[in-house]
Design a protein around this motif. Structure first.
Motif, short mmCIF file in Angstrom:
data_model
loop_
_atom_site.label_atom_id
_atom_site.label_comp_id
_atom_site.label_asym_id
_atom_site.label_seq_id
_atom_site.Cartn_x
_atom_site.Cartn_y
_atom_site.Cartn_z
N UNK A 100 -11.08 -45.80 8.97
CA UNK A 100 -10.11 -46.72 8.38
C UNK A 100 -10.48 -47.11 6.95
N UNK A 101 -11.58 -46.59 6.44
CA UNK A 101 -12.04 -46.97 5.10
C UNK A 101 -11.49 -46.00 4.06
N UNK A 102 -10.91 -46.56 3.01
CA UNK A 102 -10.38 -45.76 1.91
C UNK A 102 -11.25 -45.96 0.68
N UNK A 103 -11.51 -44.86 -0.03
CA UNK A 103 -12.15 -44.91 -1.34
C UNK A 103 -11.17 -44.27 -2.31
N UNK A 104 -10.83 -45.01 -3.36
CA UNK A 104 -9.81 -44.53 -4.30
C UNK A 104 -10.46 -44.24 -5.65
N UNK A 105 -10.37 -42.97 -6.06
CA UNK A 105 -10.90 -42.52 -7.34
C UNK A 105 -9.71 -42.25 -8.26
N UNK A 106 -9.84 -42.66 -9.53
CA UNK A 106 -8.78 -42.37 -10.52
C UNK A 106 -9.42 -41.83 -11.79
N UNK A 107 -8.75 -40.82 -12.35
CA UNK A 107 -9.14 -40.26 -13.64
C UNK A 107 -7.91 -40.36 -14.52
N UNK A 108 -8.00 -41.15 -15.57
CA UNK A 108 -6.88 -41.36 -16.48
C UNK A 108 -7.19 -40.71 -17.81
N UNK A 109 -6.32 -39.78 -18.20
CA UNK A 109 -6.45 -39.09 -19.49
C UNK A 109 -5.36 -39.59 -20.42
N UNK A 110 -5.78 -40.03 -21.60
CA UNK A 110 -4.84 -40.47 -22.64
C UNK A 110 -5.31 -39.89 -23.96
N UNK A 111 -4.50 -40.05 -24.97
CA UNK A 111 -4.90 -39.54 -26.30
C UNK A 111 -6.16 -40.21 -26.82
#
Length: 133
Positions: A100-111
């Motif tokens: 039931x455990x969630x790990x959320x990874x995000x990679x944000x690419x911008x200029x």
């Protein structure tokens, strides 16, 4: 309310006969039945309804997580465009579910740069690459 009414009519019982705990247990039982036969939309509606009756029970919350993230790893890429249809941001979201455990990874690419987060906290690129491979 419609699903609750259907459930009560199906079992030929009224809310006053069952009481709040009885209705909650019937909702969970019926939601589990729908979940196991693959009717995930119907099951999620019943799990959400059961949370109204008992918001502190973690079981329906866990079942909703399983419905929303059926795979151990879910990946999604979102692209945000400006008014000239140029790419402004590209966000890669990887959700890893263990039980039931969630790990959320995000990679944000911008200029102006690339940013990595794990559960909303800034994270190094090396660790992001290692844990999401």
């Amino acid at each position: 309310m419609v699903l609750l009414t259907i459930l009560l009519l199906f079992n030929n019982l009224s809310y006053s006969q069952l009481g709040e705990d009885g209705v909650y247990n019937k909702l969970i039982h019926y939601a589990d039945s729908l979940f196991y036969v693959g009717d995930l939309d119907g099951a999620s509606k019943l799990y959400e309804r059961s949370l109204v009756l008992n918001p502190y029970n973690f079981y329906p919350q866990g079942q909703l997580i399983k419905i929303k993230y059926p795979n151990r790893v879910t990946e999604r890429v979102d692209v945000q465009l400006n008014h000239k249809d140029e790419v402004m941001l590209t966000t890669t979201t990887i959700v890893i579910r263990v039980g039931y455990k969630l790990t959320i990874y995000r990679r944000t690419e911008a200029r102006w740069g690339i940013y990595h987060t794990k559960d909303g906290r800034q994270y190094s690129e090396d660790m992001w690459c290692t844990e999401t491979e």
